[in-house]
Design a protein around this motif. Structure first.
Motif, mmCIF file in Angstrom:
data_model
loop_
_atom_site.group_PDB
_atom_site.id
_atom_site.type_symbol
_atom_site.label_atom_id
_atom_site.label_comp_id
_atom_site.label_asym_id
_atom_site.label_seq_id
_atom_site.Cartn_x
_atom_site.Cartn_y
_atom_site.Cartn_z
ATOM 1 N N ILE A 92 16.869 24.372 -5.559
ATOM 2 C CA ILE A 92 17.571 23.038 -5.025
ATOM 3 C C ILE A 92 17.786 22.104 -6.267
ATOM 4 O O ILE A 92 17.046 21.749 -6.966
ATOM 5 N N ILE A 104 21.220 24.945 -3.002
ATOM 6 C CA ILE A 104 21.170 23.777 -2.288
ATOM 7 C C ILE A 104 21.962 22.852 -3.181
ATOM 8 O O ILE A 104 21.368 22.525 -4.460
ATOM 9 N N LYS A 151 24.275 19.509 1.305
ATOM 10 C CA LYS A 151 23.338 18.561 1.991
ATOM 11 C C LYS A 151 23.179 17.235 1.786
ATOM 12 O O LYS A 151 23.918 16.872 0.667
ATOM 13 N N ASP A 173 15.413 16.770 2.974
ATOM 14 C CA ASP A 173 15.121 18.138 3.443
ATOM 15 C C ASP A 173 16.405 18.982 3.608
ATOM 16 O O ASP A 173 17.523 18.645 4.329
ATOM 17 N N ALA A 174 16.348 20.281 2.730
ATOM 18 C CA ALA A 174 17.813 20.919 2.879
ATOM 19 C C ALA A 174 17.932 21.539 4.163
ATOM 20 O O ALA A 174 19.222 21.756 4.279
ATOM 21 N N PHE A 175 17.171 21.564 5.224
ATOM 22 C CA PHE A 175 17.349 21.928 6.471
ATOM 23 C C PHE A 175 18.000 20.991 7.231
ATOM 24 O O PHE A 175 18.635 21.255 8.279
ATOM 25 N N CYS A 219 13.499 15.950 -2.797
ATOM 26 C CA CYS A 219 13.922 17.027 -2.208
ATOM 27 C C CYS A 219 13.069 18.206 -2.198
ATOM 28 O O CYS A 219 13.268 19.297 -1.371
ATOM 29 N N SER A 242 10.374 17.623 0.233
ATOM 30 C CA SER A 242 10.872 17.458 1.802
ATOM 31 C C SER A 242 11.392 18.978 2.215
ATOM 32 O O SER A 242 11.244 19.188 3.394
ATOM 33 N N THR A 243 11.922 19.708 1.329
ATOM 34 C CA THR A 243 12.305 20.875 1.883
ATOM 35 C C THR A 243 11.169 21.784 2.062
ATOM 36 O O THR A 243 11.209 22.667 3.016
#
Length: 187
Positions: free
Chosen positions: A15, A52, A83, A87-89, A116, A119-120
């Motif tokens: 990330i 990411i 991103k 949140d990487a999603f 990040c 959050s991910t």
């Protein structure tokens, strides 16, 4: 143990290890060395590495600061997920990338711990993934002037609270890089 059907594979998630994101990061060089070692081990075990990369109004896509650090080089064919949220999603194709690889378990590294990365991790768990944080392979910068604890405390606290995370049918957890065994799914 993931709740995602037919997702027995593991992926190493890297990330935001970008020039600007880690320019002033705590233990920057040590963390990058650790991540680099994990990447080599994952590739050797044929475990996918998923990158990411963050961009927003402060970190412009295409800028030097946005580039992945020179110490880490994505291999041809490795996914790079772009991103703009922590949140990487969120609003990305990460779920599609992981689904295409039959991945249900994530081994997470990167920066920033308190933004990040956290959050991910939470995003992964609520979406049905198992999510292991590599305790010595994430970092953050000093944000004490804005009321945050010192970086070493942020990292220790994140490792503490993620070490026992779980939800029905899925788990979180923390593992040290030396204990990651890609041949057996991560641990």
């Amino acid at each position: 143990m993931t709740t995602l059907a037919d997702r027995s594979n593991t992926a190493l998630v890297v990330i935001d290890l970008q020039n600007e994101v880690v320019a002033n990061a705590y233990r920057r060089d040590e963390v990058l060395d650790t991540v680099n070692t994990l990447i080599a081990r994952a590739r050797s075990a044929k475990v996918p590495v998923v990158w990411i990369r963050h961009a927003d109004e402060d970190l412009k896509a295409g800028s030097e600061g946005w580039q992945i650090v020179a110490e880490l080089v994505p291999a041809a064919g490795e996914a790079i997920v772009e991103k703009s949220y922590r949140d990487a999603f969120e609003a990305t194709d990460l779920e599609q990338v992981l689904s295409s690889l039959s991945v249900g378990k994530l081994i997470v590294t990167g920066a920033q711990t308190d933004m990040c990365v956290r959050s991910t991790l939470h995003g992964a768990l609520v979406r049905g993934y198992d999510a292991l944080l590599v305790g010595d392979a994430h970092t953050t910068e000093d944000l004490t002037q804005w009321g945050a604890p010192p970086p070493d405390a942020v990292i220790r606290h994140t490792n503490l609270y993620w070490s026992n995370q779980r939800a029905p049918g899925r788990t979180g957890g923390v593992i040290e890089s030396k204990d990651v065994d890609f041949a057996s799914g991560g641990c």
